[in-house]
Design a protein around this motif. Structure first.
Motif, short mmCIF file in Angstrom:
data_model
loop_
_atom_site.label_atom_id
_atom_site.label_comp_id
_atom_site.label_asym_id
_atom_site.label_seq_id
_atom_site.Cartn_x
_atom_site.Cartn_y
_atom_site.Cartn_z
N THR A 107 -49.83 95.34 -1.43
CA THR A 107 -51.00 95.41 -0.55
C THR A 107 -52.22 95.86 -1.32
O THR A 107 -53.32 95.33 -1.15
CB THR A 107 -50.74 96.42 0.60
N LEU A 108 -52.01 96.84 -2.18
CA LEU A 108 -53.15 97.33 -2.96
C LEU A 108 -53.66 96.27 -3.92
O LEU A 108 -54.85 96.04 -4.04
CB LEU A 108 -52.72 98.56 -3.78
N VAL A 109 -52.72 95.61 -4.56
CA VAL A 109 -53.10 94.75 -5.67
C VAL A 109 -53.65 93.42 -5.17
O VAL A 109 -54.55 92.83 -5.77
CB VAL A 109 -51.90 94.57 -6.62
N SER A 110 -53.15 92.96 -4.04
CA SER A 110 -53.56 91.63 -3.60
C SER A 110 -54.96 91.64 -3.02
O SER A 110 -55.56 90.59 -2.84
CB SER A 110 -52.57 91.11 -2.56
N ASN A 111 -55.48 92.82 -2.72
CA ASN A 111 -56.83 92.87 -2.17
C ASN A 111 -57.90 93.00 -3.23
O ASN A 111 -59.07 93.15 -2.92
CB ASN A 111 -56.95 94.06 -1.21
N ARG A 112 -57.48 92.99 -4.47
CA ARG A 112 -58.47 93.26 -5.52
C ARG A 112 -59.07 91.98 -6.07
O ARG A 112 -58.35 91.02 -6.32
CB ARG A 112 -57.83 94.07 -6.64
N PRO A 113 -60.36 92.00 -6.25
CA PRO A 113 -60.99 90.82 -6.86
C PRO A 113 -60.62 90.75 -8.35
O PRO A 113 -60.17 91.71 -8.95
CB PRO A 113 -62.49 91.10 -6.69
N ASN A 114 -60.81 89.56 -8.92
CA ASN A 114 -60.42 89.38 -10.32
C ASN A 114 -61.23 90.23 -11.28
O ASN A 114 -60.76 90.58 -12.34
CB ASN A 114 -60.59 87.91 -10.71
N SER A 115 -62.43 90.55 -10.87
CA SER A 115 -63.29 91.31 -11.78
C SER A 115 -62.95 92.80 -11.78
O SER A 115 -63.44 93.54 -12.61
CB SER A 115 -64.74 91.12 -11.37
N ALA A 116 -62.13 93.21 -10.84
CA ALA A 116 -61.85 94.65 -10.72
C ALA A 116 -61.03 95.13 -11.91
O ALA A 116 -60.41 94.34 -12.62
CB ALA A 116 -61.09 94.92 -9.43
N CYS A 117 -61.01 96.43 -12.10
CA CYS A 117 -60.27 96.96 -13.22
C CYS A 117 -58.77 96.91 -12.93
O CYS A 117 -58.35 96.67 -11.81
CB CYS A 117 -60.70 98.40 -13.53
N ASN A 118 -57.98 97.13 -13.98
CA ASN A 118 -56.54 96.92 -13.86
C ASN A 118 -55.78 98.18 -13.50
O ASN A 118 -54.60 98.30 -13.80
CB ASN A 118 -55.99 96.38 -15.18
N PHE A 119 -56.46 99.13 -12.89
CA PHE A 119 -55.77 100.37 -12.51
C PHE A 119 -55.88 100.53 -11.00
O PHE A 119 -56.94 100.37 -10.42
CB PHE A 119 -56.40 101.54 -13.23
N LEU A 120 -54.75 100.86 -10.41
CA LEU A 120 -54.72 100.97 -8.96
C LEU A 120 -54.78 102.44 -8.55
O LEU A 120 -54.28 103.30 -9.26
CB LEU A 120 -53.41 100.40 -8.42
#
Lengths: 187, 1040
Positions: free
Chosen positions: A37-50
Motif C-alpha cells: 500500500t505504501l509503495v504503490s502510491n508513490r510516484p516514480n520521482s519519489a525517493c526510494n525510502f518508505l
C-alpha cells in the motif's frame, strides 16, 4: 542487519518473501500488504525510502538517542523494476544508499542467470530466486556483493532453468533496467 | 490421477482466474496426499508446491515433519527443496525442530560444499538456544574450509548462533578474529567478517578496539566500497571510546570524501564523521572547520542536486543527526531544508519535518509554521476511498490469490493513481504529526519563540479546522477509559488553555477564541466540514469560557450553546467540563447586584434556571460517574437558587432599588471566585507539607459499609434500565449540521501555490474570516501609530501613513508642536555596534513586544528530576510506552552482557538474567525431550503398523532406520542436556568455569576422545553405533 527481503509485483502479489526472523504467516501477509500500500502510491520521482508501515511503526519510537544503533528495523528501502518491487527492511546499521546498490546487484545477478530476466522467470524458478538471495545475504547479513561470485555460487548448485518455452519469449526485460513493454503482463 | 509439477501448479493458477480459491484448496489437498507418498520425487515436488503457496499465506505448518523427511534425502535436489521449505515455514513453535538438529549437524559435515551451504543458510532461520550449543562444534571447523564461500557463510551463521546463545561466541570469536587478521584471506570472507563485526560492534564497542589497527588498514587499502562503508560505520561507534582514533581517521576519510566516485561511500563518510563525534572533537581547529565545511557543503550539494530524491532524503537524515549539536550548520541550510517540507514525496517531508522542529527559533518560527499550515489547509482531506485502512482490508483479500493473472490486477488499478494534478491527499497520521510538531515548536521552552500570541491563537483556531477526524470510538464505555492520547483536538485545546492561563495580555483574545469554538451556531464554521476532527478542543474551550466567564463578550449565547441538546452527545469528559462551566457562566450573568431586582430580571433568571434544571435533570442518571456527580450537585444548587429567585419579591415598578436574592449575587459566585488559577509545576504538589493534624485513618462515616449495602439493595430496583440503555447505546457523534455548500462550489475552491517561497503569507494558511479579524485588530492597534501604512485605507492614492496624510492635506494646519519629540539619548546607548541589536531596533514593528508569560508555580527549589513524578499517575502512558519488541526485530541484547575478554570469565558472577535464561532453557529442554519421546513413540507405532501390513522389505528397513536415527537423536539430546543440568545445581564460580571449558568439547561428541565421566562416554558410544546404522543405508556422511 537486514530483517527482510521482499519481492512483489505491481499488483502486490508476492514473488519472494524472506524474513530473517520467524514470523507468523498471517503477519507476514499483513506486512507485505501494508508495504505494498505504501509503495504503490508513490510516484516514480519519489525517493526510494518508505516511511515505516504501521506494523513496524508502533515500536520504533522507543529508540534511545544515547545509542546510535539498535535492533529495531528502521529503514524500508525499495526499488521498482518494470513489474516488480524489491524491498529490503533493515536496521540502522545498514547504509541506505548501499542497500539500493545491493538490490541492483540482486537484480543484475538474476539478469545474468536468466538472460534478460522477467517476472515470469522468477515465478517459475522461485527456488533459483531464493538461491540467488542466499548467495547475497545469509541470516540478515550481507555475505557477498560481487556480481560474478553471486552468479558463480548459484550456478554451482545446479543448472539454472530457463523460462518455459511456451510461456512466450516477449518477457518484460530487466535488461536495461528500464520500464518494460508490458506485453505478457496483459495476457 | 497424474501429479502436478510446480510448473503445472503455477500455470493452473494462471488459468483459473476467478476461481483461485477452489483451485488452491484442491491443490493443497493433492499435496497432502502426495507428500505422504514414499516416492521421494513426488514428496519433494509436493513440498515445493506447498512452499510456493506458503508465500501467499497458505499455512503449511502441518507438513513440518515431511519437510524433515525431504531434508534428509540423499539427493541434493531434494535436500535443497527441503531446506528451503524449512526456512520458509518453520516457526518458533515448530515441533520437529529438535529432530532437525541431527540432520543439520550431518549436512554441515558433508564433503560437498553445496550441501554444506544448505544448513549454513538455514540455521539462522531455525536456530534455538539448545541447538546452538550443539551445532557449534560442527560449525567451527568450517571456518577453515577450503572454499571461501563456505567460510564466509559460516562466519555469519556463527554470528546468528551468538544472537540466540551468546556463550557460543566465546569459542568462535578467536577463530573469526584469526580469519580477519589473515592478510591472505579471500576479500569476500574479510568483507563478511567486517559485516559481522559491524553488527557486533555497536553492542560492545570496547571489545573491538584492539582490532582497530587491522580495520584501519582495511579502510586505507580500499578497493571494496561495501566493506569501507561498514568499516566507517564501525569506526563511528569506536571513536567515542578512543579519541586518538579521530586524528588517525580524519585524513583517510577526507580523502575518500574528496576522491570517491561512489555516492554511498561519500555519504557514509560524512555520516561517520558526524556520528563518531569527530566534528565535536576537532572543533575550533582550522582542520575542524575545514572538515565541517566540507561535510556540510557536500550535504548541501546532495540536497540541491536535481532530480535525485534519494540523496535529498539521506542528506536530511544526516542533518537530523547534527541539528542538536551543531544547529548553526543546519540553520545555514535553512532554505533548502524548508523547501523539503513541501516536497511531494511524503518520506522526504517527514524527514524535513523532524529536522525543522530542531532548528526553529524566534526568527523563523512564523515562516515555518506558516508553511506547514498552508500544507494542511490546501491538501484535500483523505476520502474514504483513499483511506489506507480500507485499502489494506482489500489487499488482504486479494493477495492470497496471487498467481492469478496480472491483467485483472491492471483493470482494478485504484482510481487515485490517476489523480495527479491535485496535491496528494495527506495521510491522516501525517496530518496529526504536522499538527503536533507545530504545537511542539510553538510551545517549546514556555513559548520562548513566540512574540505574537494573537497570531498563535489564530494558528490554533486554524489548526482545529484542519485536524483530521479521530478514529471512530464513540461508544460511551470506550470514551470513559480510553483516553485517546492521539486526539490532536485535545492537544490543541491544551495549548489554548495554556496560553490563556499563562499570557495575561492575550487572555481576552484567547477567551474570545474559546467562545467562538463553544458557540453551537458557529460550529460548522470552526470545525472541519466532515468527520469529528478537532472536537477534543471543546473540553478545553468549555473550561476556558467558564473559568474566564467575565471576559466573555456574549455570555448568553455561550450559555445557550452549553445547554444545547447536542452537548448531551459529547464525550463524557467534555460533558463533565461543560457541567462545571455553565454555573460559572451563570454566576457571571446573574451576579450583578447593582441592577435592581425588577420583574423582567426575575423572569429572565427564572427562565434561565429552569432551562439549566431541564438540562441537568436527565444527566443525574448519566452512566459516567463524574458527569453524574456534577449534574446532581448543580441540579440541587440550581433548584435552591430558583426557589430563592421566585421567593424574592420584585421591587416596585418605578425605579426603587430592590436587592436581588443574595444566593445569586453572593453565594453562587463565591463558589467560583477566589484565588486566581495559576500554572503549577508538576512536582509542586509533592512539596506541600502534610499538615500535622491530618488524620487519614479515622473513618469518615463508620457506617459506610451498611450504607453502601443498603443503597445497593434499594438502588437498582427502580426502573433505570432504559435510562442506562439510552446512554450506553452508541450515538453518532455530533458532526454539525450537514454542510450546505454544493458540490460544484466545493470543486472550484482555488488552491493556489504560494507566489513566494521565501515567506508564507498569512493569506495562504489562515482562513478568510480569521484574516479579516486579524486585519481589523491590526488596524485598531496601529490606529495611532504615525508610521503605519494601512494597506487598505485608501487604495487609490497609494499607501500613506497617518503622518503623511496630515502633511498632504494641506488645508489642515500642521501642529508641529503636537508631534512628540523624543530625546536623543546617545550616551545611554552603550553597545550600538552589536549587529543583532541594530537589526532588532531598526524597524519599530519588529521590536518584540514584551509579553509576560507566567511560569509554573512551585514550592522550594526546582527539582531537576521532575521526570520521576510520583504524584502523577499515568497508567495509560505506561502501557503505551512499554518497550515492545518490534515485529522483525532480531534481539541482540544478549550480546551486551557477553564480554569477549577472556580474563574476565572466571570472575564473572551469574547475573539474574543469566539465571533466568538458564531456567528458561532448561524448561525448554524438558519440553523438547518430552516432545522427542512422544514423536519417537509415534514413529514406533507407525512402523509397527507398517510391519503389520507386510509392506515391502525395503520400506520397512527405511522406517527402522529412521527410528534408529531418532533414538540416536534422543540420546544426543539427553547428554547435551545433562551438562547444563548438572551445572545448574552448582553455584560455585570455580566449577562454572570448568563447565564453560568442558561444554564446547562436550558438544563435540564426534571426537569422542573425551575423558569425562564414564557413563557419559557410554552413551556416546551407543550413539555412534546408531549412527553407523544410518551409514549402512548408503547416505554419504563424513565422519571425522
Amino acid at each position: 542487519m537486514i530483517n527482510a527481503v521482499l519481492v512483489f509485483n505491481n499488483a502486490g502479489q508476492p514473488r519472494l518473501t524472506k524474513f530473517y526472523t520467524q514470523l507468523e504467516t498471517s503477519v507476514q501477509q499483513r506486512l507485505i500488504s501494508e508495504i505494498f500500500t505504501l509503495v504503490s502510491n508513490r510516484p516514480n520521482s519519489a525517493c526510494n525510502f518508505l516511511p515505516l508501515p504501521p506494523l513496524l511503526a508502533n515500536s520504533s519510537k522507543s529508540s534511545t538517542p544515547t545509542t546510535p544503533h539498535n535492533d529495531t528495523p528502521s529503514l524500508v528501502t525499495y526499488r521498482h523494476y518494470a513489474t516488480l518491487y524489491f524491498i529490503i527492511i533493515s536496521t540502522s546499521t545498514e547504509s541506505p544508499l548501499a542497500l539500493l546498490d545491493l538490490i541492483q546487484v540482486f537484480v543484475q545477478a538474476l539478469d545474468g542467470l536468466f538472460e534478460n530476466v522477467c517476472e515470469l522467470d522468477l515465478i517459475f524458478n522461485f527456488e533459483t530466486l531464493h538461491a540467488t538471495l542466499g548467495e547475497l545475504i545469509v541470516g540478515g547479513v550481507v555475505v557477498e556483493t560481487q556480481l560474478d561470485k553471486v552468479i558463480e555460487g548459484v550456478k554451482a548448485q545446479g543448472t539454472v532453468a530457463k523460462r518455459p518455452v511456451n510461456e512466450g519469449k516477449s518477457g518484460m526485460s530487466f535488461g536495461g533496467f528500464g520500464r518494460g513493454d508490458g506485453v505478457w503482463a496483459g495476457r | 490421477m497424474f501429479e502436478k509439477s510446480l510448473y503445472d501448479l503455477i500455470r493452473g493458477l494462471r488459468n483459473h482466474k476467478g476461481s483461485e480459491r477452489e483451485y488452491i484448496s484442491e491443490s493443497i489437498k493433492e499435496c497432502r496426499k502426495e507428500i505422504r507418498s514414499n516416492d521421494m520425487d513426488l514428496k519433494s515436488t509436493a513440498l515445493m508446491k506447498l512452499t510456493y503457496l506458503e508465500m501467499f499465506g497458505h499455512d503449511m505448518s502441518w507438513a513440518s515433519f515431511n519437510v524433515l523427511e525431504v531434508m534428509s534425502s540423499p539427493k541434493y535436489r531434494h535436500k535443497r527443496t527441503g531446506y528451503l521449505a524449512a526456512v520458509q515455514s518453520f516457526r518458533r513453535d515448530t515441533e520437529v525442530l529438535m529432530l532437525a538438529e541431527n540432520q543439520l549437524k550431518k549436512d554441515i559435515s558433508s564433503p560437498t560444499p553445496t550441501v554444506i551451504s544448505l544448513p549454513l543458510g538455514a540455521i539462522p532461520h531455525v536456530i534455538n538456544p539448545s541447538m546452538a550449543n550443539s551445532v557449534l562444534s560442527d560449525l567451527l571447523p568450517r571456518l577453515t574450509h577450503s572454499h571461501a564461500a563456505i567460510r564466509k557463510k559460516t562466519v555469519v551463521t556463527l554470528y546468528r548462533l551468538a544472537l540466540v546463545y551468546p556463550e557460543t561466541l566465546r569459542p568462535a570469536w578467536p577463530k573469526i578474529k584469526e580469519r580477519l587478521q589473515d592478510d591472505n584471506e579471500d576479500p569476500s570472507v574479510t568483507a563478511a567478517i567486517v559485516n559481522v563485526v559491524c553488527e557486533l560492534g555497536w553492542r560492545r564497542p570496547q571489545d573491538f578496539l584492539p582490532l582497530a589497527p587491522r580495520l584501519f588498514d582495511l579502510l586505507v587499502e580500499g578497493g571494496n566500497n561495501w566493506m569501507a562503508i561498514k568499516l566507517i560505520k564501525l569506526f563511528a561507534t569506536l571513536t567515542p571510546l578512543e579519541p586518538r582514533l579521530i586524528k588517525k581517521l580524519l585524513p583517510p576519510l577526507t580523502k575518500i570524501i574528496r576522491e570517491t566516485s561512489a555516492m554511498s561511500l561519500l555519504y557514509e563518510c560524512i555520516n561517520g564523521i558526524i556520528q563518531g563525534g569527530i566534528l565535536e572533537a576537532v572543533e575550533g581547529t582550522t582542520e575542524g572547520e575545514e572538515v565541517a565545511k566540507l561535510c556540510v557543503g557536500k550535504l548541501r550539494g546532495m540536497m540541491v542536486i536535481e532530480g535525485d530524491a534519494n540523496l535529498k532524503y539521506v542528506a536530511l537524515l544526516a542533518f537530523d543527526k547534527i541539528v542538536r549539536s551543531h544547529p548553526f550548520f543546519v540553520s545555514q541550510q535553512q532554505d533548502v531544508i524548508l523547501e523539503c517540507i513541501d516536497d511531494p514525496d511524503i518520506s522526504i517531508r517527514m524527514r524535513a519535518l523532524d529536522l525543522v522542529v530542531g532548528m526553529v527559533n524566534s526568527d523563523n518560527l512564523t515562516a515555518i509554521v506558516g508553511r506547514l499550515m498552508r500544507q494542511l489547509r490546501n491538501a484535500p482531506v483523505v476520502s474514504p476511498a483513499d483511506d489506507p485502512m480500507i485499502d489494506r482490508a482489500r489487499m488482504t483479500e486479494v493477495v492470497p490469490y496471487a498467481g492469478s493473472d496480472e491483467s485483472d490486477a491492471e483493470e482494478s488499478l485504484r482510481p487515485h493513481e490517476q489523480r495527479s494534478d491535485q496535491p496528494p491527499p495527506l495521510p491522516e497520521d501525517y496530518r496529526v504529526n504536522v499538527i503536533r510538531r507545530i504545537l511542539d515548536m510553538c510551545s517549546r521552552d514556555t513559548y520562548s519563540n513566540i512574540s505574537d500570541f494573537e497570531w498563535y491563537i489564530d494558528v490554533l483556531i486554524q489548526l482545529v479546522r484542519v485536524s483530521p477526524a479521530t478514529k471512530a470510538a464513540t461508544t460511551m464505555e470506550e470514551e470513559d477509559d480510553s483516553e485517546q492520547p492521539d486526539d490532536v483536538g485535545r492537544a490543541i485545546g491544551r495549548e489554548l488553555r495554556n496560553v490563556t492561563v499563562r499570557v495575561r495580555s492575550v487572555r481576552s483574545e484567547a477567551v474570545d477564541a474559546a467562545q467562538s469554538l463553544v458557540l453551537v451556531d458557529k460550529r460548522d464554521q470552526m470545525f472541519p466540514a466532515s468527520g469529528n476532527g478537532g472536537q477534543g478542543v471543546l473540553e478545553y474551550a468549555g473550561w476556558l469560557v467558564g473559568e474566564y466567564a467575565s471576559y466573555l463578550t456574549k455570555p448568553e449565547p455561550v450559555m445557550t450553546s452549553l445547554l444545547h441538546s447536542s452537548s448531551l452527545q459529547l464525550p463524557s469528559r467534555t460533558l463533565a467540563v461543560y457541567l462545571q462551566a455553565f454555573p460559572k457562566v451563570f454566576a457571571s450573568i446573574a451576579s450583578n447586584d447593582q441592577i435592581s431586582w425588577t420583574p423582567e430580571r426575575k423572569t429572565l433568571m427564572s427562565l434561565l434556571m429552569s432551562r439549566i434544571i431541564y438540562f441537568l435533570e436527565p444527566l443525574s442518571t448519566h452512566p459516567n460517574l463524574e458527569v453524574q456527580e456534577r449534574a446532581v450537585e448543580y441540579l440541587e444548587l440550581m433548584r435552591l437558587a430558583a426557589e430563592a429567585a421566585s421567593g424574592t419579591e420584585t421591587g416596585a415598578e418605578h425605579g426603587e432599588f430592590t436587592d436581588p436574592p443574595l444566593l445569586l449575587t453572593q453565594a453562587i459566585p463565591a463558589l467560583f471566585s477566589g484565588a486566581e488559577l495559576n500554572p503549577v509545576a508538576p512536582g509542586a504538589q509533592r512539596k506541600v507539607p502534610v499538615p500535622d493534624d491530618l488524620d487519614l485513618d479515622t473513618p469518615i462515616n463508620p457506617n459506610l459499609q451498611t450504607l453502601l449495602s443498603q443503597a445497593e439493595l434499594e438502588g437498582f430496583e427502580t426502573d433505570e434500565d432504559d435510562v442506562y440503555a439510552a446512554y450506553t447505546e452508541p450515538i453518532a457523534s455530533y458532526t454539525g449540521p450537514p454542510t450546505t455548500t454544493s458540490a460544484a462550489e466545493r470543486l472550484d475552491v482555488p488552491h493556489k501555490e504560494p507566489a513566494s517561497y521565501q515567506n508564507a503569507t498569512e493569506e495562504e494558511y489562515l482562513d478568510p474570516d480569521i484574516l479579516a479579524r486579524r486585519k481589523a485588530e491590526r488596524r485598531e492597534r496601529y490606529k495611532d501609530d504615525p508610521f503605519y501604512i494601512d494597506p487598505e485605507a485608501d487604495k487609490g492614492s497609494g499607501a500613506v501613513t497617518p503622518l503623511g496624510r496630515i502633511v498632504r492635506e494641506g488645508n489642515v494646519e500642521v501642529d508641529i508642536d503636537s508631534i512628540p519629540i523624543m530625546d536623543l539619548d546617545l550616551e545611554n546607548r552603550a553597545h550600538p555596534s552589536s549587529s543583532e541589536d541594530l537589526s532588532r531596533t531598526r524597524s519599530p514593528r519588529r521590536a518584540p513586544r514584551r509579553v509576560e508569560i507566567i511560569g509554573d508555580e512551585t514550592l522550594g527549589p526546582e527539582e531537576p528530576s521532575s521526570s520521576s513524578r510520583e504524584d502523577i499517575i499515568s497508567p495509560r502512558l505506561h502501557s503505551q510506552t512499554r518497550p515492545k519488541k518490534s515485529l522483525l526485530e532480531v534481539d541482540s541484547s544478549g550480546l551486551g552482557s557477553l564480554s569477549l575478554d577472556d580474563d574476565e570469565t572466571s570472575g564473572r558472577k551469574l547475573t539474574k538474567l543469566d539465571i533466568e535464561r538458564r531456567e528458561q532453557e532448561e524448561a525448554e529442554m524438558k519440553k523438547a525431550l518430552a516432545e522427542v519421546e512422544r514423536l519417537r513413540l509415534e514413529m514406533q507405532r507407525a512402523s509397527e503398523r507398517l510391519e503389520a501390513k507386510g509392506e515391502a522389505v525395503v520400506k520397512k528397513k527405511k522406517k527402522k532406520v529412521r527410528k534408529a536415527e531418532m533414538e540416536g537423536e534422543l540420546e544426543g539430546n539427553a547428554d547435551a542436556n545433562t551438562a547444563p543440568a548438572i551445572v545448574e545445581g552448582e553455584a560455585a564460580p570455580a566449577k562454572k568455569k570448568k563447565k564453560k571449558k568442558a561444554k564446547p568439547e562436550g558438544a563435540g561428541a564426534e571426537e569422542g576422545e573425551k575423558a569425562d565421566g564414564e557413563p557419559e562416554g557410554a552413551v556416546k558410544k551407543k550413539k555412534k553405533k546408531r549412527r553407523t546404522v544410518v551409514m549402512d543405508e548408503g547416505v554419504p556422511v563424513a565422519e571425522e
